[in-house]
Design a protein around this motif. Sequence first.
Motif, short mmCIF file in Angstrom:
data_model
loop_
_atom_site.label_atom_id
_atom_site.label_comp_id
_atom_site.label_asym_id
_atom_site.label_seq_id
_atom_site.Cartn_x
_atom_site.Cartn_y
_atom_site.Cartn_z
N GLY A 55 19.42 -0.01 2.62
CA GLY A 55 18.79 0.98 2.16
C GLY A 55 17.90 2.28 2.47
N ASP A 56 19.19 2.87 1.46
CA ASP A 56 19.03 4.07 2.10
C ASP A 56 17.99 5.25 0.61
N GLU A 57 17.70 4.64 -0.43
CA GLU A 57 16.68 4.73 -0.78
C GLU A 57 15.60 4.30 -1.02
N TRP A 62 11.70 -2.50 -2.88
CA TRP A 62 12.89 -3.35 -1.92
C TRP A 62 11.39 -4.78 -2.09
N HIS A 63 10.59 -4.71 -2.07
CA HIS A 63 9.56 -5.98 -1.82
C HIS A 63 9.10 -6.57 -2.84
N ARG A 64 8.84 -5.86 -4.12
CA ARG A 64 9.14 -6.86 -5.37
C ARG A 64 10.37 -7.49 -6.04
N VAL A 65 11.45 -7.33 -5.37
CA VAL A 65 12.73 -8.22 -4.91
C VAL A 65 12.37 -9.38 -3.97
N LEU A 66 12.86 -10.26 -5.29
CA LEU A 66 12.55 -12.28 -4.26
C LEU A 66 13.98 -12.64 -4.86
N ARG A 67 14.25 -13.98 -3.57
CA ARG A 67 14.99 -14.88 -5.25
C ARG A 67 14.81 -15.71 -6.11
N SER A 68 15.20 -16.42 -6.56
CA SER A 68 14.88 -16.88 -8.34
C SER A 68 13.96 -17.83 -8.42
N ASP A 69 14.04 -18.82 -6.85
CA ASP A 69 12.98 -19.31 -6.82
C ASP A 69 11.83 -19.00 -6.28
#
Length: 118
Positions: A55-57, A62-69
């Motif tokens: 969480g440096d940036e 980051w909330h747009r990054v999910l797991r592959s499922d």
Amino acid sequence: MPRKPKESPAQELRRRVLEAVRAVPPGQVAGYGEISRRAGYPGRARLVARILSAGDEPGLPWHRVLRSDGRIAFPPGSAGFDEQVQRLRAEGVRVESGRVRGQRAAPTLDQILWAPPD
DNA sequence: GATATGACCTGAA
DNA sequence: GTTCAGGCCATAT
């Protein structure tokens, strides 16, 4: 002469990953594996997670990054989980039971960037 | 240097 | 739809 300010591999990886995450348009989601692949480091999904956990940036979507499922990476009930769900909903993403509905994590970022509007 | 951990992925049952 | 095993690699102890 002083050696070049060449950054460490981890530094470059972090920079690339951050850029890839920022490349994801609002209302869309991407998987960790996709981000790592787009960053030029296939198979390093865990590295992406490691970077996001830092969480440096600030301002990083980051909330747009999910797991592959298409599920939230955080455990249900956690603060990060709740926050991520709320942010996704704010962008028009339908989230149900901790999982994204209507659009799974695209197999490739190209799919996202080239996805036809509605 | 070795072991354990982690916002993971993929394939197979 | 779910669960399991193997793989991947940086960080912490």
